[in-house]
Design an enzyme around this catalytic site. Structure first.
Site, PDB file in Angstrom:
ATOM      1  N   MET A  68       9.764   5.571  -2.720  1.00  0.00           N
ATOM      2  CA  MET A  68      10.600   4.899  -1.732  1.00  0.00           C
ATOM      3  C   MET A  68      10.192   3.436  -1.599  1.00  0.00           C
ATOM      4  SD  MET A  68      11.711   7.570   1.224  1.00  0.00           S
ATOM      5  CE  MET A  68      10.165   7.633   2.118  1.00  0.00           C
TER       6      MET A  68
ATOM      7  N   HIS B 277       1.910   0.891  -3.782  1.00  0.00           N
ATOM      8  CA  HIS B 277       0.472   0.660  -3.572  1.00  0.00           C
ATOM      9  C   HIS B 277      -0.312   1.240  -4.749  1.00  0.00           C
ATOM     10  CE1 HIS B 277       0.403   4.867  -2.414  1.00  0.00           C
ATOM     11  NE2 HIS B 277       1.229   4.636  -1.406  1.00  0.00           N
ATOM     12  N   GLU B 278      -1.625   1.271  -4.627  1.00  0.00           N
ATOM     13  CA  GLU B 278      -2.495   1.698  -5.719  1.00  0.00           C
ATOM     14  C   GLU B 278      -2.191   3.123  -6.182  1.00  0.00           C
ATOM     15  OE1 GLU B 278      -5.325   1.073  -8.620  1.00  0.00           O
ATOM     16  OE2 GLU B 278      -4.491  -0.368  -7.204  1.00  0.00           O
ATOM     17  N   GLY B 279      -1.815   3.994  -5.245  1.00  0.00           N
ATOM     18  CA  GLY B 279      -1.476   5.361  -5.612  1.00  0.00           C
ATOM     19  C   GLY B 279      -0.291   5.413  -6.566  1.00  0.00           C
ATOM     20  N   HIS B 280       0.738   4.614  -6.296  1.00  0.00           N
ATOM     21  CA  HIS B 280       1.899   4.562  -7.183  1.00  0.00           C
ATOM     22  C   HIS B 280       1.510   4.028  -8.570  1.00  0.00           C
ATOM     23  CE1 HIS B 280       4.024   4.146  -3.171  1.00  0.00           C
ATOM     24  NE2 HIS B 280       4.587   5.220  -3.691  1.00  0.00           N
TER      25      HIS B 280
ATOM     26  N   GLN C 136       5.161  18.802   0.022  1.00  0.00           N
ATOM     27  CA  GLN C 136       6.286  18.295  -0.761  1.00  0.00           C
ATOM     28  C   GLN C 136       6.121  18.641  -2.235  1.00  0.00           C
ATOM     29  OE1 GLN C 136       7.976  14.122  -0.347  1.00  0.00           O
ATOM     30  NE2 GLN C 136       6.893  13.872  -2.286  1.00  0.00           N
TER      31      GLN C 136
ATOM     32  N   ILE D  34      -5.381   9.082  -3.951  1.00  0.00           N
ATOM     33  CA  ILE D  34      -6.108   7.834  -4.193  1.00  0.00           C
ATOM     34  C   ILE D  34      -6.487   7.255  -2.834  1.00  0.00           C
ATOM     35  CG2 ILE D  34      -6.051   5.564  -5.293  1.00  0.00           C
ATOM     36  CD1 ILE D  34      -5.803   7.937  -7.217  1.00  0.00           C
TER      37      ILE D  34
ATOM     38  N   ARG E 192       2.838   3.908   4.868  1.00  0.00           N
ATOM     39  CA  ARG E 192       2.837   3.844   6.330  1.00  0.00           C
ATOM     40  C   ARG E 192       1.582   3.166   6.896  1.00  0.00           C
ATOM     41  NH1 ARG E 192       6.898   7.161   8.547  1.00  0.00           N
ATOM     42  NH2 ARG E 192       7.961   8.394   6.954  1.00  0.00           N
TER      43      ARG E 192
END
Length: 285
Positions: free
Chosen positions: A30, A34-37, A155, A178, A189
């Protein structure tokens, strides 16, 4: 990097890659990357010839209109990140492209049990929105692989379930959470948190870990007391606790000492921000 906003254009590009017998990977997001993406994108590159990232703030999965309106939109920043990561396609459609007849009249996908418990009970309709948009993206892109973070653990299980039961020929690959050095999970968020809340937020993961240590020490005994103490600690720190409990990590059934594969799922409010986190653990034999 191709930036595509229209379904027809996306379809033509996908068919072009298919004719070349390229393997496709989808990382659905969405935005507000960030680093996770980025870690998901790097993992996707190892699996497929073509990496596609979608950015779509999906109104169907928001149970709160205000939450939808304030969700951080950083499209230009996201484009720069994705260009730097050398992805192949960014699919960023408008709401009218995805839901031409509106949300209420749109066909949806529902996973009956998993969509209505835990997070689904707190946020009615949320997972219907998730599965519907993911299913639609899968139909449009027809990826060989799709990548999800484990922070949104329920999810992830919901998506895996509908992919299996609706016979999508797609392999779902997940990546562990992460975190920042202080333990706080990366999340879009986190931008909502003020300076004081950012200092408090890592306490959630600290409590999750300490609770697991106590459960392991007691071999699953006195679980209710252990969970209750954890909730009290969070409340004293300024959190409003919605969900904090132990579940079967495969089925999300409530904790049983006969099951060795478990997970703590937590959803809390810190100020006006909802934070979620989790951690798996195994009971000794």
């Amino acid at each position: 990097m191709y930036i595509i906003k229209k379904i027809d254009t996306l379809y033509k590009k996908i068919q072009f890659f298919k004719k070349q017998q390229k393997t496709l990977a989808l990382v659905p997001t969405m935005g507000n990357l960030h680093e996770g993406h980025i870690k998901l994108i790097l993992l996707a590159k190892k699996y497929a010839d073509i990496v596609i990232v979608s950015i779509f703030i999906n109104p169907m999965q928001f149970d709160n209109t205000l939450d939808l309106k304030k969700y951080p939109q950083t499209f230009l920043e996201d484009c720069l990140i994705l260009k730097n990561e050398k992805i192949d396609i960014l699919f960023a459609p408008k709401i009218s492209e995805i839901y031409p007849n509106g949300i209420k009249m749109h066909t949806y996908i529902q996973v009956p049990k998993l969509s209505k418990i835990i997070e689904g009970k707190s946020r009615p309709g949320h997972f219907i929105g998730v599965t519907t948009i993911i299913g639609k993206l899968f139909n449009l892109i027809q990826p060989n692989f799709s990548f999800f973070g484990e922070k949104d653990y329920q999810q992830l299980l919901v998506v895996k379930t509908f992919v299996k039961e609706l016979n999508y020929p797609i392999k779902i690959i997940s990546l562990p959470i992460i975190r920042l050095k202080n333990g706080l999970a990366f999340s879009s968020r986190n931008r909502y948190l003020n300076a004081l809340e950012l200092k408090k937020a890592p306490f959630l993961y600290k409590i999750i870990r300490s609770t697991i240590n106590i459960i392991l020490k007691n071999n699953g005994r006195k679980l209710y007391e252990t969970i209750n103490l954890a909730k009290i600690s969070l409340i004293k720190k300024g959190f409003l606790v919605d969900i904090f409990n132990v579940y079967n990590s495969k089925t999300l059934d409530v904790f049983s000492k006969t099951n060795k594969q478990n997970i703590i799922l937590a959803s809390v409010w810190l100020g006006t921000t909802r934070l979620i986190d989790n951690k798996k653990f195994k009971l000794p034999n």
